[in-house]
Design a protein around this motif. Sequence first.
Motif, PDB file in Angstrom:
ATOM      1  N   SER A  39       0.834  -1.213   0.000  1.00 10.80           N
ATOM      2  CA  SER A  39       0.000   0.000   0.000  1.00 10.80           C
ATOM      3  C   SER A  39       0.862   1.254   0.000  1.00 10.80           C
ATOM      4  CB  SER A  39      -0.924  -0.005   1.218  1.00 10.80           C
ATOM      5  OG  SER A  39      -1.777  -1.116   1.211  1.00 10.80           O
ATOM      6  N   PHE A  40       1.893   1.255   0.814  1.00  7.18           N
ATOM      7  CA  PHE A  40       2.774   2.426   0.887  1.00  7.18           C
ATOM      8  C   PHE A  40       3.454   2.698  -0.458  1.00  7.18           C
ATOM      9  CE2 PHE A  40       7.175   3.894   1.474  1.00  7.18           C
ATOM     10  CZ  PHE A  40       6.936   5.161   1.997  1.00  7.18           C
ATOM     11  N   VAL A  41       4.026   1.668  -1.069  1.00  4.71           N
ATOM     12  CA  VAL A  41       4.716   1.858  -2.346  1.00  4.71           C
ATOM     13  C   VAL A  41       3.729   2.288  -3.429  1.00  4.71           C
ATOM     14  CG1 VAL A  41       6.049   0.706  -4.141  1.00  4.71           C
ATOM     15  CG2 VAL A  41       6.537   0.239  -1.742  1.00  4.71           C
ATOM     16  N   GLY A  42       2.542   1.665  -3.461  1.00  2.00           N
ATOM     17  CA  GLY A  42       1.546   2.052  -4.461  1.00  2.00           C
ATOM     18  C   GLY A  42       1.120   3.499  -4.330  1.00  2.00           C
ATOM     19  N   ALA A  43       0.890   3.961  -3.093  1.00  3.14           N
ATOM     20  CA  ALA A  43       0.481   5.349  -2.877  1.00  3.14           C
ATOM     21  C   ALA A  43       1.599   6.319  -3.231  1.00  3.14           C
ATOM     22  CB  ALA A  43       0.053   5.529  -1.420  1.00  3.14           C
ATOM     23  N   VAL A  44       2.843   5.975  -2.899  1.00  2.95           N
ATOM     24  CA  VAL A  44       3.969   6.854  -3.226  1.00  2.95           C
ATOM     25  C   VAL A  44       4.116   7.003  -4.736  1.00  2.95           C
ATOM     26  CG1 VAL A  44       6.481   7.032  -3.156  1.00  2.95           C
ATOM     27  CG2 VAL A  44       5.218   6.450  -1.092  1.00  2.95           C
ATOM     28  N   VAL A  45       4.035   5.890  -5.461  1.00  2.00           N
ATOM     29  CA  VAL A  45       4.144   5.944  -6.929  1.00  2.00           C
ATOM     30  C   VAL A  45       3.024   6.785  -7.521  1.00  2.00           C
ATOM     31  CG1 VAL A  45       4.013   4.562  -9.035  1.00  2.00           C
ATOM     32  CG2 VAL A  45       5.374   3.763  -7.111  1.00  2.00           C
ATOM     33  N   SER A  46       1.798   6.573  -7.021  1.00  2.00           N
ATOM     34  CA  SER A  46       0.663   7.330  -7.534  1.00  2.00           C
ATOM     35  C   SER A  46       0.793   8.817  -7.231  1.00  2.00           C
ATOM     36  CB  SER A  46      -0.633   6.781  -6.931  1.00  2.00           C
ATOM     37  OG  SER A  46      -1.744   7.540  -7.336  1.00  2.00           O
ATOM     38  N   ARG A  47       1.270   9.161  -6.038  1.00  2.00           N
ATOM     39  CA  ARG A  47       1.380  10.571  -5.667  1.00  2.00           C
ATOM     40  C   ARG A  47       2.476  11.271  -6.465  1.00  2.00           C
ATOM     41  NH1 ARG A  47       0.545  12.477   0.383  1.00  2.00           N
ATOM     42  NH2 ARG A  47      -1.439  11.595  -0.264  1.00  2.00           N
ATOM     43  N   ILE A  48       3.583  10.574  -6.705  1.00  3.69           N
ATOM     44  CA  ILE A  48       4.690  11.196  -7.438  1.00  3.69           C
ATOM     45  C   ILE A  48       4.335  11.387  -8.910  1.00  3.69           C
ATOM     46  CG2 ILE A  48       7.057  10.838  -8.241  1.00  3.69           C
ATOM     47  CD1 ILE A  48       7.635   9.478  -5.597  1.00  3.69           C
ATOM     48  N   LEU A  49       3.709  10.373  -9.501  1.00  5.84           N
ATOM     49  CA  LEU A  49       3.465  10.408 -10.942  1.00  5.84           C
ATOM     50  C   LEU A  49       2.074  10.887 -11.321  1.00  5.84           C
ATOM     51  CD1 LEU A  49       5.130   7.021 -11.997  1.00  5.84           C
ATOM     52  CD2 LEU A  49       6.131   9.310 -11.971  1.00  5.84           C
ATOM     53  N   GLY A  50       1.108  10.775 -10.393  1.00  2.79           N
ATOM     54  CA  GLY A  50      -0.265  11.039 -10.788  1.00  2.79           C
ATOM     55  C   GLY A  50      -0.926  12.218 -10.133  1.00  2.79           C
ATOM     56  N   GLY A  51      -0.276  12.924  -9.212  1.00  2.00           N
ATOM     57  CA  GLY A  51      -0.912  14.074  -8.584  1.00  2.00           C
ATOM     58  C   GLY A  51      -0.892  13.976  -7.080  1.00  2.00           C
ATOM     59  N   GLU A  52      -1.250  15.088  -6.441  1.00  2.00           N
ATOM     60  CA  GLU A  52      -1.094  15.196  -4.996  1.00  2.00           C
ATOM     61  C   GLU A  52      -2.283  14.668  -4.211  1.00  2.00           C
ATOM     62  OE1 GLU A  52       1.493  16.118  -3.220  1.00  2.00           O
ATOM     63  OE2 GLU A  52       2.665  16.311  -5.030  1.00  2.00           O
ATOM     64  N   ASN A  53      -3.482  14.694  -4.777  1.00  2.00           N
ATOM     65  CA  ASN A  53      -4.642  14.311  -3.980  1.00  2.00           C
ATOM     66  C   ASN A  53      -5.697  13.693  -4.870  1.00  2.00           C
ATOM     67  OD1 ASN A  53      -6.051  16.547  -5.199  1.00  2.00           O
ATOM     68  ND2 ASN A  53      -4.944  17.872  -3.784  1.00  2.00           N
ATOM     69  N   TRP A  54      -6.848  13.425  -4.264  1.00  2.00           N
ATOM     70  CA  TRP A  54      -7.941  12.742  -4.962  1.00  2.00           C
ATOM     71  C   TRP A  54      -8.873  13.753  -5.638  1.00  2.00           C
ATOM     72  CZ3 TRP A  54     -13.324  11.995  -3.601  1.00  2.00           C
ATOM     73  CH2 TRP A  54     -13.960  11.034  -4.395  1.00  2.00           C
ATOM     74  N   ASP A  55      -8.305  14.645  -6.424  1.00  2.00           N
ATOM     75  CA  ASP A  55      -9.083  15.597  -7.213  1.00  2.00           C
ATOM     76  C   ASP A  55     -10.029  16.449  -6.376  1.00  2.00           C
ATOM     77  OD1 ASP A  55      -7.935  14.716  -9.578  1.00  2.00           O
ATOM     78  OD2 ASP A  55      -9.413  13.120  -9.807  1.00  2.00           O
ATOM     79  N   LEU A  56      -9.771  16.604  -5.087  1.00  2.00           N
ATOM     80  CA  LEU A  56     -10.564  17.530  -4.289  1.00  2.00           C
ATOM     81  C   LEU A  56      -9.964  18.930  -4.377  1.00  2.00           C
ATOM     82  CD1 LEU A  56     -11.483  15.640  -1.009  1.00  2.00           C
ATOM     83  CD2 LEU A  56     -13.006  16.336  -2.838  1.00  2.00           C
ATOM     84  N   ASN A  57     -10.812  19.925  -4.182  1.00  2.00           N
ATOM     85  CA  ASN A  57     -10.338  21.299  -4.214  1.00  2.00           C
ATOM     86  C   ASN A  57      -9.296  21.530  -3.125  1.00  2.00           C
ATOM     87  OD1 ASN A  57     -10.689  24.288  -3.160  1.00  2.00           O
ATOM     88  ND2 ASN A  57     -11.322  24.263  -5.307  1.00  2.00           N
ATOM     89  N   LEU A  58      -8.144  22.111  -3.483  1.00  2.00           N
ATOM     90  CA  LEU A  58      -7.049  22.298  -2.539  1.00  2.00           C
ATOM     91  C   LEU A  58      -7.458  23.195  -1.374  1.00  2.00           C
ATOM     92  CD1 LEU A  58      -4.003  22.672  -4.948  1.00  2.00           C
ATOM     93  CD2 LEU A  58      -4.625  20.697  -3.568  1.00  2.00           C
ATOM     94  N   GLU A  59      -8.279  24.206  -1.653  1.00  2.00           N
ATOM     95  CA  GLU A  59      -8.723  25.081  -0.569  1.00  2.00           C
ATOM     96  C   GLU A  59      -9.578  24.322   0.436  1.00  2.00           C
ATOM     97  OE1 GLU A  59     -10.720  28.361  -2.244  1.00  2.00           O
ATOM     98  OE2 GLU A  59      -8.987  29.164  -3.322  1.00  2.00           O
ATOM     99  N   LEU A  60     -10.357  23.368  -0.066  1.00  2.00           N
ATOM    100  CA  LEU A  60     -11.203  22.575   0.828  1.00  2.00           C
ATOM    101  C   LEU A  60     -10.364  21.710   1.747  1.00  2.00           C
ATOM    102  CD1 LEU A  60     -13.903  21.345   1.752  1.00  2.00           C
ATOM    103  CD2 LEU A  60     -13.718  19.752  -0.161  1.00  2.00           C
ATOM    104  N   THR A  61      -9.407  20.977   1.174  1.00  2.00           N
ATOM    105  CA  THR A  61      -8.594  20.072   1.985  1.00  2.00           C
ATOM    106  C   THR A  61      -7.697  20.824   2.948  1.00  2.00           C
ATOM    107  OG1 THR A  61      -6.905  20.034   0.264  1.00  2.00           O
ATOM    108  CG2 THR A  61      -8.591  18.342   0.175  1.00  2.00           C
ATOM    109  N   ALA A  62      -7.430  22.097   2.671  1.00  2.00           N
ATOM    110  CA  ALA A  62      -6.572  22.872   3.572  1.00  2.00           C
ATOM    111  C   ALA A  62      -7.355  23.502   4.711  1.00  2.00           C
ATOM    112  CB  ALA A  62      -5.843  23.965   2.793  1.00  2.00           C
ATOM    113  N   SER A  63      -8.694  23.524   4.604  1.00  2.00           N
ATOM    114  CA  SER A  63      -9.502  24.158   5.632  1.00  2.00           C
ATOM    115  C   SER A  63      -9.736  23.199   6.791  1.00  2.00           C
ATOM    116  CB  SER A  63     -10.852  24.582   5.041  1.00  2.00           C
ATOM    117  OG  SER A  63     -11.579  23.443   4.625  1.00  2.00           O
TER     118      SER A  63
END
Length: 892
Positions: free
Chosen positions: A216-240
């Motif tokens: 799980s850790f390796v899969g998430a790291v690969v996805s985050r590095i190559l595919g984006g930082e989050n699950w397509d949620l608005n950055l302002e929302l996740t930061a609130s």
Amino acid sequence: MWLKKYSEIARIATGLLPRRLWISLLDPRRVALLEACLIGLVSGLAAVLLKQGIGLVGGLRVHHTEGFPVWLKLPLFGLVGGLIAGWLIDRFAPQATGSGVSHVKAELASPQLNHQGFTLNLRLAAVKLLSTILVAGSGLALGRQGPTVHMGAALAASMSRWIPTSPTYRRQTIAAGAAAGLAAGFNAPISGMLFAIEELLHDVSSLTLGTVILASFVGAVVSRILGGENWDLNLELTASLAQFSALDIPFLLLLGIATGVLSGWFNRGIVASLELNRRLPFGLPGRIALAGAISGAAIAALPAPFRDSTGLREFISTGEAGIEIVAVALVVKFVLTLVAYGSGASGGLFAPTLVLGSALGRLVGLSSQTLFDIGDPTTYALAGMGAFFGAVAKVPITAIVIVFEITTDFNLVLPLMIVSVTAYVVAEQVSSGSLYDRLLEMRGWSAPTASVEGQVLSELVAAQVMQRQVETFDSHMALKDVMTAFSKSNHRGFPVVDRSRLVGIITQADLTNISTRQLPEDTPLEQVMTPKPVVVRPEDTLTQVLYLLERHNVSRLPVVDGRRLVGIVTRSDIIQAESRKLTGRGDEFRKVEPSYPVYLTRDPAVGQGRVLVPLANPKTAPLLLQFAAAIAKANDYELECLQVVAVPPHRSPSETPVRTTSSRRLLKTASRIGRQWNVPVHTQVRVAHDVAAAVLETLQERHIDKLLMGWKGGTRTPGRIFGDVSDTLLHQAACEVILVKWGKFVPLETSRTSSLSLDRWLVSVGGGANASAGLRLLPGLVSLGKQTTVRLCQVFPPTPNEPDTSFLNATAQQLDRQLKGRVFALPSFGLSVADAVVDLARSHDYDAVLIGASRRSLLGRALQGNIPREIARRCDRTVVLVRAALTEKDEV
């Protein structure tokens, strides 16, 4: 073909590195962790490729075809994309329909279901990837996270076929791939791990946790590095930060109830949609194409944010949408998800349920804020998001963690828990059970009922079926003696030990190779044996044992506790265990509530075996301990002392409070006597329903070689020979059993301070296993006296002819060389063996009588004449009864 090439490469590689290095590198746990990393890497790359593919096709549908009218473009994209995706699935991998989570669950529950179309392979992964890109990119209301679970499991299953592994390990590998797929889909490694454990495996063993967490850790790291930082949620929302107060609790409970009801209807709707689509007059490509056209037409009639899933999530989450728009989004997403999934399209329900939960939560939040000025719509939206997903999939813990990992907001945990738990309870009332189980039932699959054979292989462990008496060779044995032993034995291999520690194995194949090398006859066995043989542990299941037997093409495996050889298990042992189950003779395998240890002490394990002494009577315990210590000292054994506290049958041993003060005081006496004799002493107190059952459990757990018990010399229980506990242990204990009845001249009242002194021994011999076992005890027993003499007695019937005393004289000569005292051999005559032995003991004033004269088992002889019992009851001296360790041919 691939496996053959792999084997050739492995053989070449092993020739380039030292054997010990390869053994270290190929340790099963290290291979498991390395494979988990590789599974995480491959699953992460597949998830990234799926995400990028959906984005490319979806962008082409929404942004790059402005020249086409929306009312034509969107339905046409859905129609064509659904048609191609349906053709791919129908033509190459019919099992690629739906999210795939139910398929993975079926494979993990019953790996043998290949004939039902649940096979996980590379073709399935490829078809799942392409069809999901077409389905989700063409506008159908399905997500990509379920397919990433399916693809990760398929990739992991394919990798597990390249390297042969056990069925248990293959399940763990598939679960690790599924966890890595979910972790990569959401960029949430903890959620991937929890989903695999909570929904798929229901297993929290150390190896499972290690492989699943790492993948799980390796899969998430690969996805985050190559595919984006989050699950397509608005950055302002996740930061609130979420806002929560006590006034929100009633509205959160209301949200939980509404979520539970709607999620239950959603599960029922999915099943109804699948059943409706089965009745349509066209095949899978046509059904998916129709669902795509309907989805495109519906979205074309709605505002622009509805035209892609990412835009819709942001539109709902950012707060720009009013109550009316959110309500429309909730209804439209609900209906279109049922339409899309019911068609059989490749796509998941994770993302749609999260969006539905978010819409329902924002709807409740906006309503409470408008009417009562209470609540934060964003907090309600996020809480509803996790609750809806958890209620649909019946994984509330995973749902809570997914939303927390997406938002990284601790303030959201409490609202999430309130809504998720309430929704889960309500959803169970509306539509009980997991949706994935319902989907499997629709395909004709049901949870497998374990056969008798499966129960035996999965429930029994090696310690329950192994042979405890093992023929072994010493590591210092000369090669010529090994050759001679093989020529006289039917066995094809022998374990090699050094002070009871397994150090290798020697087989007929090894001897064949040795003969070609023409080694000297005095070559030590340790130089030609195979070191580090394949072994099993006492707690390994028969499934693992059978796999290793098949994997290495051997007929038997040594059983080791650490490095100490405690038994051997063969194919015939497993067959006999199954036979006992089938014929109803497997009472010894019956599961009862086990005893519970409440006190333990351990000395260093430095002996070659163990003597177990159950202690009950404080008066005789010190004498019994001296007796046991003498035997342990002479055989280089350890002393295991047990005190059993019996509780009523209606109370659980693990939950019954007991006082162990007197028991610990008695066990401290055992430790003191052990120090006097320089013998390691282990002690324990067990709480149990039955004393005999607790002793049998200890025999198995501690791998006991000899069992020494005190005996009062008789019993009033009808049908019993020696007593309830003694008879049970004589029947079922596989190790050597020694019963001691103290004579009237032993000072029981002062036994705490006095030393046991037995100088004159009368030993009744007659051949057989029990007699030999008794004679082997004598070197230790004579150490209890100062000037020991031993008289060997063999009873002959009265006859005018001279009796054959050759066996008696040979035994005396052999024993005289071993003992420091004097050994005499004298034949006796009498019509009754018991009368003759009792008369000799009384007339010659012997201190102790050792009985091991029967050629049959001691209990079998007792049942036919009660000779040992008669001697013990009528003789006022100390009497020692010996029953040798049981073998497969024993009647007892």
